[in-house]
Design an enzyme around this catalytic site. Structure first.
Site, PDB file in Angstrom:
ATOM      1  N   TYR A   1     -33.570  26.744 -29.438  1.00  0.00           N
ATOM      2  CA  TYR A   1     -33.984  27.440 -28.221  1.00  0.00           C
ATOM      3  C   TYR A   1     -34.625  26.469 -27.228  1.00  0.00           C
ATOM      4  CZ  TYR A   1     -33.555  31.499 -31.371  1.00  0.00           C
ATOM      5  OH  TYR A   1     -33.115  32.433 -32.271  1.00  0.00           O
TER       6      TYR A   1
ATOM      7  N   HIS B   1     -30.060  28.687 -39.737  1.00  0.00           N
ATOM      8  CA  HIS B   1     -29.649  29.208 -38.436  1.00  0.00           C
ATOM      9  C   HIS B   1     -28.141  29.101 -38.217  1.00  0.00           C
ATOM     10  CE1 HIS B   1     -30.936  29.399 -33.888  1.00  0.00           C
ATOM     11  NE2 HIS B   1     -30.331  30.503 -34.308  1.00  0.00           N
TER      12      HIS B   1
END
Length: 331
Positions: A55, A140
Site C-alpha cells: 500500500y 498477501h
C-alpha cells in the site's frame, strides 16, 4: 467487542480499519488527513488496523505506525502482510499509479514468499511502522505471484515457526481468489483468512467451500471488500460506482439496484445492510473497511452500529433470487 482469531491469543474488534487509502490509493491523501482518519477510527471504537508494504510502497505502514504511536500498544491489534519485498529504484521516474497508488516510483515490489523473504519483510515492516511487534502477519495475494504454491511450501512454514516462537501472535492469508483461499483453509493451520470481496451482500462464492472449511477447522475470517469496491457503499448504486475496481457489468449493477430497492422498502440503507450481512456468518471475526477521510470511517462505523435490518428483508432477497438461501443472516 473483540473476537478471537482461530485458536490464537489475538482478538480483533468486530469492525476493523483497512489502511490502503492512507497509502494514497488512487489519489494523494495529505499527511494530516491520513492521521485524522486513523484517529477517527480510534474514536469510533475500532481497535484492529490492517496495512501492507504494497500500500503506497510503504507509505501506509509509515503513516499508520505514526498515528497509532499516540495510543497504548496493548489496546490495539495490528496486521501487515508478506510476499512483496520493496527494493529501491533510484532512477525511478513518474508515479506508481499503474499499481493503484499515487506515490513516487522510487521503489518497486519484488515477489518473495521464501522463508528469508518472510523474515526480511517483517523486519522492514517493523522499521516502517516504528513498532516492536506485529500481532497478525498475512500472506498477501499469493495467487497473483509467479509461484503461488511457494506461499504454501515456504512462507507458511516460516510463519508457523514464528508463531510457535511467539514472535507473531497469529498468521493467515489474504486473497480474492477462492481456490487459493480454499487450499489454505484445508491444507494449513492458519488462524485467519482475509477474504476480499468473495463474501458480500452482492455475491457469496465463499459459501461453497471456504466458509464451511473455516467453520469446521476453527479458522476465523477477516472480511474485506464488503462494499464490492464501492458499488454497495451508497444508497443507490449507479453506473458511476466501481465494482472490482472497474466499471460494473450491467447484470451486476442490476442486481445491486435490486438489493437497494428491497432495502428501501424496509427502511434500510444499502451500505447498512451490506455491513450487517457481511458480519453475520459465524466464521467472521471482523469486517475491515477502508477509508481515506475521517468522515468515511465515521459513516461506516455509524452504519455498523445500527440495529440489524428486519428479518423480512433477507427473506425478500432470497425470494427475489438476490441472496443465496444458505447464507446466514443477522439475528
Amino acid at each position: 467487542m473483540s473476537n478471537p482469531l482461530g485458536s490464537s491469543t489475538v482478538a480483533v474488534s468486530a469492525l476493523g480499519f483497512g489502511a490502503a487509502s492512507i497509502g494514497n490509493l488512487y489519489r494523494a491523501v495529505p499527511d494530516e488527513q491520513a492521521a485524522a482518519t486513523v484517529d477517527a477510527a480510534w474514536q469510533a471504537g475500532i481497535r484492529y488496523f490492517d496495512t501492507a508494504p504494497h500500500y503506497g510502497l510503504g507509505l501506509s505502514e509509515r503513516r499508520l505506525g505514526q498515528a497509532l504511536a499516540e495510543h497504548p500498544r496493548a489496546e490495539y491489534v495490528l496486521s501487515t502482510k508478506v510476499g512483496r519485498i520493496l527494493v529501491d529504484e533510484p532512477d525511478g521516474a513518474g508515479d506508481d499509479l499503474a499499481n493503484g497508488f499515487a506515490v513516487p516510483a522510487t521503489r518497486r515490489r519484488v515477489w518473495d514468499f521464501s522463508a528469508a523473504g518472510v523474515r526480511r519483510s517483517i523486519e522492514e515492516s517493523l522499521a516502517r511502522l516504528g513498532h516492536d511487534r506485529i500481532d497478525i502477519v498475512l500472506m498477501h495475494d499469493p495467487d497473483e505471484s509467479p509461484e503461488p504454491d511457494r506461499a504454501l511450501r515456504e512462507a507458511y512454514p516460516a510463519l508457523d515457526g514464528l508463531r510457535r516462537e511467539g514472535i507473531v501472535g497469529a498468521i493467515g492469508v489474504g486473497s480474492k481468489d477462492p481456490a487459493i483461499l480454499a487450499r489454505f483453509a484445508t491444507e494449513t493451520d492458519v488462524d485467519a483468512l482475509m477474504i476480499a470481496g468473495r463474501y458480500t451482500l452482492l455475491e457469496q462464492p465463499a459459501l461453497d467451500d471456504i466458509l464451511p472449511a473455516c467453520v469446521k477447522r476453527g479458522i476465523s475470517v477477516l472480511n474485506v471488500g464488503v462494499f464490492n469496491s464501492g458499488l454497495l457503499a451508497v444508497e443507490w448504486p449507479d453506473e458511476t460506482r466501481p465494482y472490482e475496481y472497474g466499471a460494473a457489468p450491467a447484470d451486476i449493477l442490476a442486481r445491486a439496484q435490486g438489493i437497494a430497492t428491497a432495502c428501501r422498502r424496509h427502511g434500510v440503507t444499502l451500505p447498512q445492510a451490506a455491513l450487517a450481512f457481511a458480519a453475520a456468518h459465524p466464521a467472521v471475526a471482523s469486517i475491515v473497511v477502508g477509508a481515506g477521510k475521517p468522515e468515511h470511517v465515521e459513516r461506516s462505523a455509524e452504519w455498523f452500529a445500527r440495529e440489524a435490518p428486519p428479518a423480512q428483508l433477507w427473506a425478500d432477497l432470497v425470494d427475489e433470487g438476490l441472496l443465496r438461501p444458505d447464507a446466514p443472516t443477522p439475528a
